[in-house]
Design a protein around this motif. Structure first.
Motif, PDB file in Angstrom:
ATOM      1  N   GLN A 168       0.830  -1.203   0.000  1.00  0.00           N
ATOM      2  CA  GLN A 168       0.000   0.000   0.000  1.00  0.00           C
ATOM      3  C   GLN A 168       0.862   1.250   0.000  1.00  0.00           C
ATOM      4  O   GLN A 168       1.627   1.489   0.935  1.00  0.00           O
ATOM      5  N   GLN A 169       0.748   2.042  -1.066  1.00  0.00           N
ATOM      6  CA  GLN A 169       1.570   3.241  -1.206  1.00  0.00           C
ATOM      7  C   GLN A 169       0.670   4.462  -1.362  1.00  0.00           C
ATOM      8  O   GLN A 169      -0.512   4.354  -1.692  1.00  0.00           O
ATOM      9  N   ALA A 170       1.250   5.622  -1.151  1.00  0.00           N
ATOM     10  CA  ALA A 170       0.495   6.866  -1.251  1.00  0.00           C
ATOM     11  C   ALA A 170       0.134   7.163  -2.703  1.00  0.00           C
ATOM     12  O   ALA A 170       0.889   6.847  -3.630  1.00  0.00           O
ATOM     13  N   TYR A 171      -1.004   7.782  -2.870  1.00  0.00           N
ATOM     14  CA  TYR A 171      -1.493   8.160  -4.210  1.00  0.00           C
ATOM     15  C   TYR A 171      -0.865   9.505  -4.579  1.00  0.00           C
ATOM     16  O   TYR A 171      -1.459  10.572  -4.383  1.00  0.00           O
ATOM     17  N   THR A 172       0.347   9.439  -5.104  1.00  0.00           N
ATOM     18  CA  THR A 172       1.085  10.647  -5.455  1.00  0.00           C
ATOM     19  C   THR A 172       1.649  10.518  -6.865  1.00  0.00           C
ATOM     20  O   THR A 172       1.839   9.407  -7.385  1.00  0.00           O
ATOM     21  N   GLY A 202       4.194  13.298 -19.735  1.00  0.00           N
ATOM     22  CA  GLY A 202       3.742  14.615 -20.142  1.00  0.00           C
ATOM     23  C   GLY A 202       4.548  15.277 -21.233  1.00  0.00           C
ATOM     24  O   GLY A 202       4.286  16.426 -21.591  1.00  0.00           O
ATOM     25  N   LYS A 203       5.522  14.571 -21.804  1.00  0.00           N
ATOM     26  CA  LYS A 203       6.408  15.180 -22.800  1.00  0.00           C
ATOM     27  C   LYS A 203       5.983  14.850 -24.236  1.00  0.00           C
ATOM     28  O   LYS A 203       6.820  14.583 -25.110  1.00  0.00           O
ATOM     29  N   PHE A 204       4.695  14.850 -24.470  1.00  0.00           N
ATOM     30  CA  PHE A 204       4.194  14.552 -25.810  1.00  0.00           C
ATOM     31  C   PHE A 204       4.635  15.644 -26.780  1.00  0.00           C
ATOM     32  O   PHE A 204       4.437  16.839 -26.518  1.00  0.00           O
ATOM     33  N   PRO A 205       5.198  15.258 -27.911  1.00  0.00           N
ATOM     34  CA  PRO A 205       5.591  16.262 -28.907  1.00  0.00           C
ATOM     35  C   PRO A 205       4.387  16.669 -29.745  1.00  0.00           C
ATOM     36  O   PRO A 205       3.302  16.079 -29.648  1.00  0.00           O
ATOM     37  N   ALA A 206       4.578  17.673 -30.580  1.00  0.00           N
ATOM     38  CA  ALA A 206       3.535  18.055 -31.535  1.00  0.00           C
ATOM     39  C   ALA A 206       3.313  16.899 -32.507  1.00  0.00           C
ATOM     40  O   ALA A 206       4.209  16.085 -32.757  1.00  0.00           O
ATOM     41  N   HIS A 207       2.109  16.810 -33.034  1.00  0.00           N
ATOM     42  CA  HIS A 207       1.787  15.733 -33.968  1.00  0.00           C
ATOM     43  C   HIS A 207       2.696  15.792 -35.196  1.00  0.00           C
ATOM     44  O   HIS A 207       2.965  16.874 -35.740  1.00  0.00           O
ATOM     45  N   GLN A 208       3.137  14.633 -35.633  1.00  0.00           N
ATOM     46  CA  GLN A 208       3.964  14.513 -36.832  1.00  0.00           C
ATOM     47  C   GLN A 208       3.493  13.302 -37.623  1.00  0.00           C
ATOM     48  O   GLN A 208       2.942  12.345 -37.070  1.00  0.00           O
ATOM     49  N   GLY A 209       3.769  13.315 -38.917  1.00  0.00           N
ATOM     50  CA  GLY A 209       3.488  12.151 -39.738  1.00  0.00           C
ATOM     51  C   GLY A 209       2.349  12.351 -40.706  1.00  0.00           C
ATOM     52  O   GLY A 209       2.081  13.471 -41.162  1.00  0.00           O
ATOM     53  N   LEU A 210       1.660  11.274 -41.009  1.00  0.00           N
ATOM     54  CA  LEU A 210       0.612  11.237 -42.029  1.00  0.00           C
ATOM     55  C   LEU A 210      -0.748  11.145 -41.356  1.00  0.00           C
ATOM     56  O   LEU A 210      -0.978  10.270 -40.510  1.00  0.00           O
ATOM     57  N   GLN A 263      -5.172  10.938 -20.310  1.00  0.00           N
ATOM     58  CA  GLN A 263      -5.592  10.077 -19.209  1.00  0.00           C
ATOM     59  C   GLN A 263      -4.491   9.175 -18.663  1.00  0.00           C
ATOM     60  O   GLN A 263      -4.794   8.172 -18.015  1.00  0.00           O
ATOM     61  N   ASP A 264      -3.215   9.472 -18.892  1.00  0.00           N
ATOM     62  CA  ASP A 264      -2.182   8.715 -18.192  1.00  0.00           C
ATOM     63  C   ASP A 264      -2.394   8.879 -16.692  1.00  0.00           C
ATOM     64  O   ASP A 264      -2.625  10.003 -16.210  1.00  0.00           O
ATOM     65  N   TYR A 265      -2.345   7.778 -15.953  1.00  0.00           N
ATOM     66  CA  TYR A 265      -2.616   7.775 -14.506  1.00  0.00           C
ATOM     67  C   TYR A 265      -3.980   8.399 -14.208  1.00  0.00           C
ATOM     68  O   TYR A 265      -4.171   9.071 -13.185  1.00  0.00           O
ATOM     69  N   GLY A 266      -4.942   8.196 -15.123  1.00  0.00           N
ATOM     70  CA  GLY A 266      -6.274   8.740 -14.933  1.00  0.00           C
ATOM     71  C   GLY A 266      -6.375  10.241 -15.140  1.00  0.00           C
ATOM     72  O   GLY A 266      -7.425  10.833 -14.904  1.00  0.00           O
ATOM     73  N   GLY A 267      -5.294  10.865 -15.569  1.00  0.00           N
ATOM     74  CA  GLY A 267      -5.304  12.305 -15.773  1.00  0.00           C
ATOM     75  C   GLY A 267      -5.276  13.101 -14.479  1.00  0.00           C
ATOM     76  O   GLY A 267      -5.588  14.292 -14.469  1.00  0.00           O
ATOM     77  N   ASP A 268      -4.886  12.426 -13.390  1.00  0.00           N
ATOM     78  CA  ASP A 268      -4.951  13.071 -12.082  1.00  0.00           C
ATOM     79  C   ASP A 268      -3.712  13.884 -11.723  1.00  0.00           C
ATOM     80  O   ASP A 268      -3.707  14.575 -10.696  1.00  0.00           O
ATOM     81  N   PHE A 269      -2.647  13.766 -12.532  1.00  0.00           N
ATOM     82  CA  PHE A 269      -1.407  14.466 -12.190  1.00  0.00           C
ATOM     83  C   PHE A 269      -0.953  15.331 -13.362  1.00  0.00           C
ATOM     84  O   PHE A 269      -1.249  15.037 -14.518  1.00  0.00           O
ATOM     85  N   THR A 270      -0.265  16.400 -13.048  1.00  0.00           N
ATOM     86  CA  THR A 270       0.309  17.255 -14.084  1.00  0.00           C
ATOM     87  C   THR A 270       1.822  17.122 -14.047  1.00  0.00           C
ATOM     88  O   THR A 270       2.413  16.897 -12.985  1.00  0.00           O
ATOM     89  N   PHE A 271       2.419  17.301 -15.214  1.00  0.00           N
ATOM     90  CA  PHE A 271       3.869  17.094 -15.310  1.00  0.00           C
ATOM     91  C   PHE A 271       4.539  18.296 -15.976  1.00  0.00           C
ATOM     92  O   PHE A 271       3.921  19.003 -16.744  1.00  0.00           O
TER      93      PHE A 271
END
Length: 404
Positions: free
Chosen positions: A85-89, A292-300, A396-404
């Protein structure tokens, strides 16, 4: 042999059970059996109210997952519970890796620290939290680690276990360990080197995360009442791609590889030029530590593809999403594959379209869905390619509950 103290505690507990009536005994299923075995094999086990977990009426998620999570807890000692059991952080949520566990320590209880009954309870929980395909992948990745353990170095010697990485657990960028040479003799592999952790108390109304983590597998299942559970970040890797262990042949990522390369190889020359990235990749871009380090969209753009090609994109996305149970997966796919979402989804590649070549890389990048598949040189089987993959969700990574 039981100690006199344990006998006293056990007799007292049985009297309580008897007072509660035989109905309880009939109702308890796997959780009860696991609890009894744990008590018989671990004198420090405390027979208390945790033994009353009954999951026979919890048939739907998230109630079933929560019940089985509590059933698993009921099998553990006080010390094990404190580890589970760990803290929700955010700090705990982002603590996972694709490296062997002797290079990066993990949160939670380790499978090798669990007795047979406790492991059975942990696996019951994993079965409920994952689809059949997802659970099969989980067990296949564990089997691959056993195979790596048996084959690493000359004679497959016993590797060191445990340890904490410098810097308190921040994972390196690469799977190749510092100084890791031929044979990978300093790496710890094995199916028992996987961990289970709860961030926050399992609940049907509030947020908590079920974390399953080890080398080449990291699943972060987020629950919050009636919201659709999420499973990202979700890392899966495999080395070797095909192996036989105890008479069973495993190909854990074969269908994902086929889906991704069928998709990218459907492109004509003009389309491929639009999908090709100018950057080379030796690993996934958004692995551990890259939250949280998603780049701008690239590709087709997927919307520029034919209907048949768009279906191939959907097929590839589903290979990852369907690790969750059907209802949960379908809810998420309805979002990922909505026409408006596909219109803003891109596919991209780098390093060629040959899955046997190091550096071959494919990406799907939408308003929410993010999937990467990359070919790396082998660590133990250095003449072979091994795969790393990551599934993330921009919102929604980690439910979208944290900011990075």
């Amino acid at each position: 042999m039981f100690t006199s103290q344990f006998r006293t505690r056990a007799v007292s507990a049985l009297r309580v059970l008897a007072a509660g009536g035989l109905t309880f005994l009939a109702a308890c299923n796997d959780a009860k059996n696991a609890t009894s075995l744990a008590a018989a094999t671990d004198p420090s086990f405390a027979l208390d109210t945790r033994t009353t977990v009954d999951c026979t009426k919890a048939t739907q998620n998230p109630a079933k997952v929560v019940c089985l999570a509590n059933a698993f807890k009921a099998t553990l000692t006080t010390t094990q519970l404190a580890t589970l059991q760990q803290a929700y952080t955010a700090s705990n949520a982002t603590r996972w890796s694709n490296l062997p566990t002797n290079l990066v320590s993990r949160l939670g209880v380790k499978f090798s620290s669990l007795n047979a009954a406790q492991q059975a309870a942990a696996l019951n929980l994993a079965k409920a939290a994952l689809s059949t395909a997802g659970y099969t992948t989980f067990q296949s990745i564990r089997a691959a680690d056993t195979y790596l353990h048996q084959n690493q170095g000359a004679g497959g010697g016993t590797p060191p276990i445990g340890g904490t990485p410098p810097g308190g657990g921040t994972p390196p960028d690469s799977t190749r360990p510092p100084g890791g040479g031929p044979g990978g003799g300093t790496l710890a592999f094995g199916d028992s080197l996987y961990y289970v952790a709860f961030l926050g108390a399992p609940s049907t109304t509030g947020p908590w995360i079920l974390k399953i983590d080890g080398h080449h597998l990291a699943i972060n299942l987020h629950y919050n009442g009636t919201q659709t559970p999420t499973a990202t970040p979700n890392f899966v890797g495999i080395e070797p791609q095909v192996f036989t262990l105890n008479g069973v042949t495993y190909t854990p990522l074969q269908s994902r590889k086929v889906a991704m390369y069928t998709m990218i190889n459907s492109l004509n020359a003009v389309q491929l030029a639009g999908a090709t990235l100018g950057t080379s990749f030796s690993d996934v871009l958004l692995g551990p530590g890259q939250d949280g380090k998603f780049p701008a969209h690239q590709g087709l753009r997927v919307s520029s593809l034919s209907a048949a090609q768009q279906q191939l994109v959907k097929n590839a996305i589903e290979e990852w999403v369907k690790l969750q149970p059907t209802v949960e997966a379908n809810n998420l796919l309805a979002t990922y594959e909505d026409p408006s979402a596909l219109a803003q989804t891109y596919i991209a590649s780098s390093g060629g379209r040959d899955s046997t070549k190091q550096g071959s890389y494919i990406r799907i990048d939408g308003p929410r869905v993010w999937i990467e598949f990359v070919c790396q040189n082998g660590i133990v089987f250095q003449s072979q390619i091994h795969f790393h993959t990551i599934w993330r969700d921009r919102q929604q990574d980690y439910g979208g509950d944290f900011t990075f």
